[in-house]
Design a protein around this motif. Structure first.
Motif, PDB file in Angstrom:
ATOM      1  N   ASP A 234       0.840  -1.198   0.000  1.00 22.59           N
ATOM      2  CA  ASP A 234       0.000   0.000   0.000  1.00 22.59           C
ATOM      3  C   ASP A 234       0.876   1.248   0.000  1.00 22.59           C
ATOM      4  O   ASP A 234       1.705   1.425   0.884  1.00 22.59           O
ATOM      5  CB  ASP A 234      -0.902   0.006   1.236  1.00 22.59           C
ATOM      6  CG  ASP A 234      -1.985   1.075   1.175  1.00 22.59           C
ATOM      7  OD1 ASP A 234      -1.640   2.260   0.953  1.00 22.59           O
ATOM      8  OD2 ASP A 234      -3.164   0.751   1.347  1.00 22.59           O
ATOM      9  N   GLY A 235       0.696   2.099  -1.018  1.00 19.03           N
ATOM     10  CA  GLY A 235       1.225   3.456  -0.993  1.00 19.03           C
ATOM     11  C   GLY A 235       2.621   3.656  -1.519  1.00 19.03           C
ATOM     12  O   GLY A 235       3.002   4.790  -1.815  1.00 19.03           O
ATOM     13  N   VAL A 236       3.418   2.615  -1.639  1.00 18.81           N
ATOM     14  CA  VAL A 236       4.818   2.782  -2.000  1.00 18.81           C
ATOM     15  C   VAL A 236       4.973   3.018  -3.505  1.00 18.81           C
ATOM     16  O   VAL A 236       4.056   2.801  -4.297  1.00 18.81           O
ATOM     17  CB  VAL A 236       5.661   1.569  -1.564  1.00 18.81           C
ATOM     18  CG1 VAL A 236       5.736   1.495  -0.048  1.00 18.81           C
ATOM     19  CG2 VAL A 236       5.081   0.278  -2.144  1.00 18.81           C
ATOM     20  N   ILE A 237       6.169   3.456  -3.894  1.00 20.22           N
ATOM     21  CA  ILE A 237       6.512   3.718  -5.292  1.00 20.22           C
ATOM     22  C   ILE A 237       7.603   2.737  -5.692  1.00 20.22           C
ATOM     23  O   ILE A 237       8.651   2.658  -5.039  1.00 20.22           O
ATOM     24  CB  ILE A 237       6.994   5.169  -5.466  1.00 20.22           C
ATOM     25  CG1 ILE A 237       5.894   6.148  -5.021  1.00 20.22           C
ATOM     26  CG2 ILE A 237       7.394   5.441  -6.911  1.00 20.22           C
ATOM     27  CD1 ILE A 237       6.388   7.562  -4.783  1.00 20.22           C
ATOM     28  N   VAL A 238       7.363   1.974  -6.758  1.00 20.58           N
ATOM     29  CA  VAL A 238       8.286   0.921  -7.163  1.00 20.58           C
ATOM     30  C   VAL A 238       8.549   1.014  -8.664  1.00 20.58           C
ATOM     31  O   VAL A 238       7.862   1.733  -9.386  1.00 20.58           O
ATOM     32  CB  VAL A 238       7.735  -0.481  -6.828  1.00 20.58           C
ATOM     33  CG1 VAL A 238       7.543  -0.651  -5.334  1.00 20.58           C
ATOM     34  CG2 VAL A 238       6.421  -0.752  -7.571  1.00 20.58           C
ATOM     35  N   THR A 239       9.541   0.255  -9.125  1.00 15.87           N
ATOM     36  CA  THR A 239       9.714   0.067 -10.561  1.00 15.87           C
ATOM     37  C   THR A 239       8.734  -0.990 -11.043  1.00 15.87           C
ATOM     38  O   THR A 239       7.924  -0.759 -11.932  1.00 15.87           O
ATOM     39  CB  THR A 239      11.151  -0.355 -10.875  1.00 15.87           C
ATOM     40  OG1 THR A 239      11.573  -1.327  -9.899  1.00 15.87           O
ATOM     41  CG2 THR A 239      12.086   0.828 -10.856  1.00 15.87           C
ATOM     42  N   GLN A 240       8.819  -2.190 -10.471  1.00 14.16           N
ATOM     43  CA  GLN A 240       7.963  -3.310 -10.822  1.00 14.16           C
ATOM     44  C   GLN A 240       7.521  -4.025  -9.553  1.00 14.16           C
ATOM     45  O   GLN A 240       8.220  -3.974  -8.537  1.00 14.16           O
ATOM     46  CB  GLN A 240       8.711  -4.307 -11.716  1.00 14.16           C
ATOM     47  CG  GLN A 240       9.212  -3.741 -13.033  1.00 14.16           C
ATOM     48  CD  GLN A 240      10.095  -4.724 -13.765  1.00 14.16           C
ATOM     49  OE1 GLN A 240      11.309  -4.721 -13.600  1.00 14.16           O
ATOM     50  NE2 GLN A 240       9.499  -5.599 -14.585  1.00 14.16           N
ATOM     51  N   ILE A 241       6.380  -4.718  -9.625  1.00 14.21           N
ATOM     52  CA  ILE A 241       5.899  -5.485  -8.480  1.00 14.21           C
ATOM     53  C   ILE A 241       5.178  -6.739  -8.995  1.00 14.21           C
ATOM     54  O   ILE A 241       3.956  -6.820  -8.980  1.00 14.21           O
ATOM     55  CB  ILE A 241       5.038  -4.628  -7.530  1.00 14.21           C
ATOM     56  CG1 ILE A 241       4.568  -5.434  -6.314  1.00 14.21           C
ATOM     57  CG2 ILE A 241       3.892  -3.958  -8.276  1.00 14.21           C
ATOM     58  CD1 ILE A 241       3.953  -4.601  -5.208  1.00 14.21           C
ATOM     59  N   PRO A 242       5.933  -7.730  -9.483  1.00 15.02           N
ATOM     60  CA  PRO A 242       5.315  -8.942 -10.012  1.00 15.02           C
ATOM     61  C   PRO A 242       4.808  -9.864  -8.905  1.00 15.02           C
ATOM     62  O   PRO A 242       5.369  -9.910  -7.803  1.00 15.02           O
ATOM     63  CB  PRO A 242       6.459  -9.599 -10.787  1.00 15.02           C
ATOM     64  CG  PRO A 242       7.688  -9.140 -10.083  1.00 15.02           C
ATOM     65  CD  PRO A 242       7.397  -7.743  -9.619  1.00 15.02           C
ATOM     66  N   VAL A 243       3.757 -10.615  -9.236  1.00 11.01           N
ATOM     67  CA  VAL A 243       3.169 -11.593  -8.327  1.00 11.01           C
ATOM     68  C   VAL A 243       3.192 -12.943  -9.034  1.00 11.01           C
ATOM     69  O   VAL A 243       2.606 -13.094 -10.107  1.00 11.01           O
ATOM     70  CB  VAL A 243       1.721 -11.225  -7.963  1.00 11.01           C
ATOM     71  CG1 VAL A 243       1.085 -12.309  -7.091  1.00 11.01           C
ATOM     72  CG2 VAL A 243       1.672  -9.875  -7.251  1.00 11.01           C
ATOM     73  N   GLY A 244       3.866 -13.939  -8.455  1.00 18.36           N
ATOM     74  CA  GLY A 244       3.960 -15.238  -9.092  1.00 18.36           C
ATOM     75  C   GLY A 244       3.677 -16.377  -8.132  1.00 18.36           C
ATOM     76  O   GLY A 244       4.175 -16.383  -6.999  1.00 18.36           O
ATOM     77  N   GLY A 245       2.842 -17.331  -8.554  1.00 21.61           N
ATOM     78  CA  GLY A 245       2.574 -18.526  -7.762  1.00 21.61           C
ATOM     79  C   GLY A 245       1.999 -18.228  -6.396  1.00 21.61           C
ATOM     80  O   GLY A 245       2.239 -18.978  -5.442  1.00 21.61           O
ATOM     81  N   SER A 246       1.202 -17.176  -6.295  1.00 21.46           N
ATOM     82  CA  SER A 246       0.735 -16.702  -4.990  1.00 21.46           C
ATOM     83  C   SER A 246      -0.788 -16.659  -4.910  1.00 21.46           C
ATOM     84  O   SER A 246      -1.494 -16.790  -5.912  1.00 21.46           O
ATOM     85  CB  SER A 246       1.326 -15.316  -4.700  1.00 21.46           C
ATOM     86  OG  SER A 246       2.738 -15.379  -4.608  1.00 21.46           O
ATOM     87  N   ASP A 247      -1.293 -16.445  -3.697  1.00 22.94           N
ATOM     88  CA  ASP A 247      -2.733 -16.405  -3.453  1.00 22.94           C
ATOM     89  C   ASP A 247      -3.026 -15.311  -2.437  1.00 22.94           C
ATOM     90  O   ASP A 247      -2.272 -15.099  -1.487  1.00 22.94           O
ATOM     91  CB  ASP A 247      -3.195 -17.764  -2.906  1.00 22.94           C
ATOM     92  CG  ASP A 247      -4.709 -17.931  -2.891  1.00 22.94           C
ATOM     93  OD1 ASP A 247      -5.433 -16.934  -3.126  1.00 22.94           O
ATOM     94  OD2 ASP A 247      -5.178 -19.052  -2.633  1.00 22.94           O
ATOM     95  N   SER A 248      -4.129 -14.597  -2.674  1.00 23.41           N
ATOM     96  CA  SER A 248      -4.609 -13.577  -1.738  1.00 23.41           C
ATOM     97  C   SER A 248      -3.591 -12.454  -1.564  1.00 23.41           C
ATOM     98  O   SER A 248      -2.972 -12.281  -0.504  1.00 23.41           O
ATOM     99  CB  SER A 248      -4.953 -14.204  -0.379  1.00 23.41           C
ATOM    100  OG  SER A 248      -5.911 -15.239  -0.541  1.00 23.41           O
TER     101      SER A 248
END
Length: 485
Positions: A234-248
């Motif tokens: 929540d709220g942060v500034i990133v280059t990338q934020i991938p989600v892999g093999g995850s739930d919820s």
């Protein structure tokens, strides 16, 4: 170096917020680089102006098929939703201005080099002078940060073993990464810049909060979520934020800005129950993707939601679904992955710039690798005039560069209340592959292009025309049941 050691390093500098009423600004911490292309300040009506720090941010401009890294500006503050006045002073002389998304209907009052406008709710904005989108101001007017640790907690960080706090200033993660154990909260305060990547892998109940920046010094992810459950950012500034093999996984009010090749913003690989709310993506590749088996993550995707967000693709697609899967062979009896129940709702698409015809489409469903793609919803989406690309590209195809087989099927796709205003869209495409690999049941409900409603019974459409002809959408072979209503 373990997390406890990082806590000691990170907490040397505690936040120096500037608070007036219900406005919170974050002065730049020690050694954090700022930029002076714009100066920004904010106040409640009739109050004192509070200065807002302005930071450099790299973006990607493609000119003549070559990539050029440009430096734009970025600023952020918090407020409680009661009206505030924003003042932006441009270093360059001002001939014209624009604040986007255009759907917010913000028209600055311009006096010389100064722009004035009001906000009554949090917004993620692009402030542009003289039509320059590569040296613009990204202005993030956030809600008040309810996740911020109390002053008491910040004074006694050693007692809070589940909190990793990065105060204003520059922080470099040892080895450029930090693996976060289960049950931890990472807080990157405003005015902080963390160089490196936070990795949540094989964990659960991890939180990434704050207002500061997280990214490696070169290319790479700011936060990586891998094979984990119950993760929140929540709220942060990133280059990338991938989600892999995850739930919820819940991602709220996160900003992703990238400038290097293959700089996808918010990827989903083989994951379920991933939601995005109020995110801002400006990326040097696809902004938002939903893929099946890829990068060692195995399986399909279901229940993916992005809403109330803004997408800006300097290269490739704002939205891309379906390219990657588990195929190792072409046969129709080969195993397949399913991507289903994917919804994009209340989205502003600001741009697309892609010369390659295989990778165009603000709404891209490129179904490969024996994937099954079904039950996709695009609801209440506003597309501004992009520089180059297509509005819609839905195909089952065999892209031998990335796929081992064509996709298996695309079915049940709804476009509801989609508007496009502009003149740069190339011919859109809907096409299947063969009689065994088809596209079916595509519904456009209230598609409006440059003010014209596109429907099967629209006035002025010759009976022998396909409705797609009126929208410049080519409906090709192996496609069943395309409806415009």
């Amino acid at each position: 170096m373990n997390v406890k050691s990082i806590i000691t390093i990170a907490s040397i500098v505690i936040s120096s917020q500037c608070v007036m009423g219900k406005i919170v600004t974050y002065p730049a911490g020690k050694d954090v680089v700022t930029i002076d292309d714009f100066s920004v300040s904010v106040r409640q009506a009739g109050g004192n102006w509070l200065p807002v720090a302005v930071y450099p941010v790299k973006v990607d401009e493609v000119r003549d098929t070559k990539h050029h890294v440009e430096t734009a500006s970025m600023a952020y503050f918090d407020f409680d939703g009661k009206p505030v006045e924003v003042r932006v002073v441009s270093k360059k002389s001002v001939d014209s201005t624009r604040v986007r998304p255009l759907s917010y209907d913000i028209t600055p009052d311009v006096k010389g080099d100064t722009l004035l406008f009001s906000l009554s709710q949090p917004r993620n904005l692009s402030v542009e002078v003289n039509g320059d989108i590569f040296h613009n101001l990204h202005l993030f007017a956030n809600p008040i940060d309810k996740n911020r640790p109390s002053a008491k907690v910040l004074k006694n960080l050693k007692k809070h073993k589940n909190l990793v706090y990065f105060g204003p200033g520059v922080h470099r993660l040892p080895g450029d990464t930090l693996r976060i154990p289960s049950g931890m909260t990472v807080f990157v305060d405003g005015g902080a810049r963390v160089y490196g990547c936070f990795i949540a892998e094989g964990v659960r109940d991890v939180e990434f909060f704050g207002r500061g920046e997280i990214h490696p010094e070169g290319r790479g992810e700011g936060i990586a979520i891998r094979r984990s459950k119950n993760i929140e950012a929540d709220g942060v500034i990133v280059t990338q934020i991938p989600v892999g093999g995850s739930d919820s996984v819940k991602i709220n009010n996160v900003k992703s800005i990238s400038y290097y090749g293959w700089g996808d913003g918010m990827n989903v690989f083989a994951s379920d129950n991933v939601s995005y709310n109020n995110v801002f993506c400006r990326n040097s590749d696809d902004c938002s993707t939903v893929y099946a088996t890829r990068k060692g993550f195995v399986g399909g995707c279901r229940n993916i939601l992005m809403e109330n967000s803004t997408l800006w693709a300097d290269v490739a697609h704002p939205i891309m679904i379906g390219l990657h899967g588990s195929a190792t062979e072409i046969g129709v009896d080969a195993p397949s992955d399913t991507i289903c129940n994917v919804t994009y709702r209340n989205i502003d698409i600001l741009d697309q710039k892609e010369k390659q015809l295989d990778y165009q489409g603000c709404f891209g469903i490129s179904c490969g690798d024996n994937n099954i793609v079904r039950d996709i919803v695009f609801d209440n989406i506003r597309v501004e005039d992009f520089r180059q690309g297509q509005l819609v590209n839905i195909r089952i195809f065999f892209n031998k560069k990335y796929c081992a087989a064509p996709g298996r099927s695309v079915e049940n796709v709804l476009f509801k209340d989609v508007t496009y205003n502009g003149n740069n869209s190339e011919l859109s495409i809907i096409a299947g592959y063969n009689e065994e690999r088809k596209v079916a049941n595509i519904t456009f409900d209230n598609l409006v292009i440059n003010g014209k409603h596109i429907s099967d019974d629209m006035p002025g459409k010759p009976k022998w025309y396909k409705t797609g002809d009126m929208a410049r959408i080519f409906i090709g072979e192996h496609v069943d049941n395309v409806i415009f209503k």
